[in-house]
Enzyme design. Structure first.
Site, mmCIF file in Angstrom:
data_model
loop_
_atom_site.group_PDB
_atom_site.id
_atom_site.type_symbol
_atom_site.label_atom_id
_atom_site.label_comp_id
_atom_site.label_asym_id
_atom_site.label_seq_id
_atom_site.Cartn_x
_atom_site.Cartn_y
_atom_site.Cartn_z
ATOM 1 C CB THR A 1 13.956 -39.817 -26.912
ATOM 2 O OG1 THR A 1 15.361 -39.588 -27.022
ATOM 3 C CG2 THR A 1 13.319 -39.732 -28.282
ATOM 4 C CD GLU B 1 20.662 -72.261 -50.870
ATOM 5 O OE1 GLU B 1 21.694 -72.308 -50.169
ATOM 6 O OE2 GLU B 1 19.570 -71.798 -50.488
#
Length: 367
Positions: free
Chosen positions: A200, A55
């Site tokens: 992983t 704004e």
């Protein structure tokens, strides 16, 4: 009364807001457009936390032309002072704007409804709810942060048609095609944390960094109950360059934890519940570290823990048109199965599309 022109300008504000994707956390993405006599005289979007709000940028661009104008904003203008930038409501009142159209309320309790009230008390016409659903999807991360205090969770996985993410020996590069891998790079750029399990790390020795997308690398998080991660792992060796967190348990050796900390790794302990590290507790801990959007890139075990917790918000699966043809290949979700279909997490609002040779499925998980 809202009309077709209002719809056009709000769509423009939403497009502007999207330009801040991946840069505004912990703040929301916000776009703003100022219109006077049917012409756009100013616009802006929130670029990053600590910088001017949408704004304010729109008002600066409009200058004196904001007098008598309408402001379109994707989120209720802020009104509180406990932040790095001044309240937008004060600037709007001083600017001479006579009408504010907003897509949605701010879920932040410091603002919610209060910003609109300040504007109305100053004589500004306020209308809200235009394209609300689109605005809520845009800021689903911010909304969850405000409502639960936990990160928004995206679970991503690449698999074969028979639901396998790696061969029995752990080979997984590459199940998905290049287009899917490039998108995963973008997903990392949008998140501020990326989580994997120790399996992983041991199998792939990943870096979990951005490869081709410009942006800030997410905080790297590893679930490692017994601190099996080698000091030579690339995540450890680069921990001083890219923040790396290892979540472990009391079962881990204290000496290994101290060695990792000397390398620059942050080691935090999570109490076990049964044989698992509870995902809700993990999210609570990561929220304390400033993570607002967590991307889960784990193996089957981590995926199972996350999905069974009920805390996953979005799922993205890339399905490769091939088969690994055996139960000994690594499954996309493992662990103890849920006892009934009635308890099964179910995707809603699904989208399905081709991505090269892969099929991409995305959906939200109903609560």
């Amino acid at each position: 009364m809202l009309n077709d022109s209002d719809l056009l300008y709000m769509k423009r504000a939403l497009r502007l807001a999207k330009k801040g994707r991946g840069h505004t956390a912990p703040n929301p993405m916000v776009g703003a457009v100022i219109v006077l006599q049917g012409k756009i005289v100013g616009e802006g979007y929130h670029h990053a936390a600590g910088k001017a709000h949408a704004e304010i940028l729109a008002l600066e661009a409009a200058g004196e032309l904001s007098k008598g104008a309408t402001l379109y904003t994707t989120l209720e203008p802020c009104c509180h002072t406990k932040k790095r930038t001044p309240p937008c409501t004060e600037a709007l009142i001083k600017s001479g704007v006579v009408r504010v159209v907003s897509a949605m309320n701010d879920p932040n309790p410091r603002v919610s409804g209060k910003g609109f009230k300040q504007l109305k008390d100053a004589g500004i016409q306020v209308e809200q709810g235009l394209l609300r659903e689109a605005a809520e999807v845009l800021n689903e991360v911010f909304i969850k942060n405000m409502e639960t205090g936990q990160p928004f969770v995206t679970l991503k996985a690449a698999m074969t048609l028979d639901g396998r993410i790696a061969t029995a020996s752990g080979e997984s590069k590459w199940i998905s095609g290049e287009r899917a891998r490039l998108e995963v790079d973008r997903l990392r750029a949008e998140a501020d944390g990326v989580l994997v399990g120790i399996g992983t790390v041991l199998a792939d020795d990943p870096m979990l960094r951005l490869r081709k997308t410009k942006g800030k690398n997410p905080i790297r998080v590893v679930l490692d109950p017994h601190l099996k991660i080698p000091l030579s792992a690339r995540l450890v060796e680069t921990a001083r360059e890219t923040p790396t967190v290892i979540l472990t348990t009391e079962a881990a050796a204290a000496s290994q934890g101290k060695a990792l900390e000397r390398k620059g790794v942050l080691v935090r302990k999570i109490a076990l519940q049964g044989k698992e590290m509870p995902f809700k507790v993990i999210l609570h801990d990561l929220a304390k570290q400033g993570i607002t959007h967590l991307l889960v890139e784990g193996g089957g075990g981590v995926n199972g823990i996350a999905l069974r917790s009920g805390c996953v918000d979005r799922v993205i699966f890339y399905i490769s048109p091939r088969f690994l043809c055996g139960a000994d290949a690594k499954g996309v979700v493992t662990g103890t199965a849920l006892p009934s279909l009635a308890l099964a997490p179910t995707l809603k609002n699904m989208t399905v599309r081709r991505m090269g040779n892969d099929i991409r499925i995305e959906g939200r998980l109903g609560k």
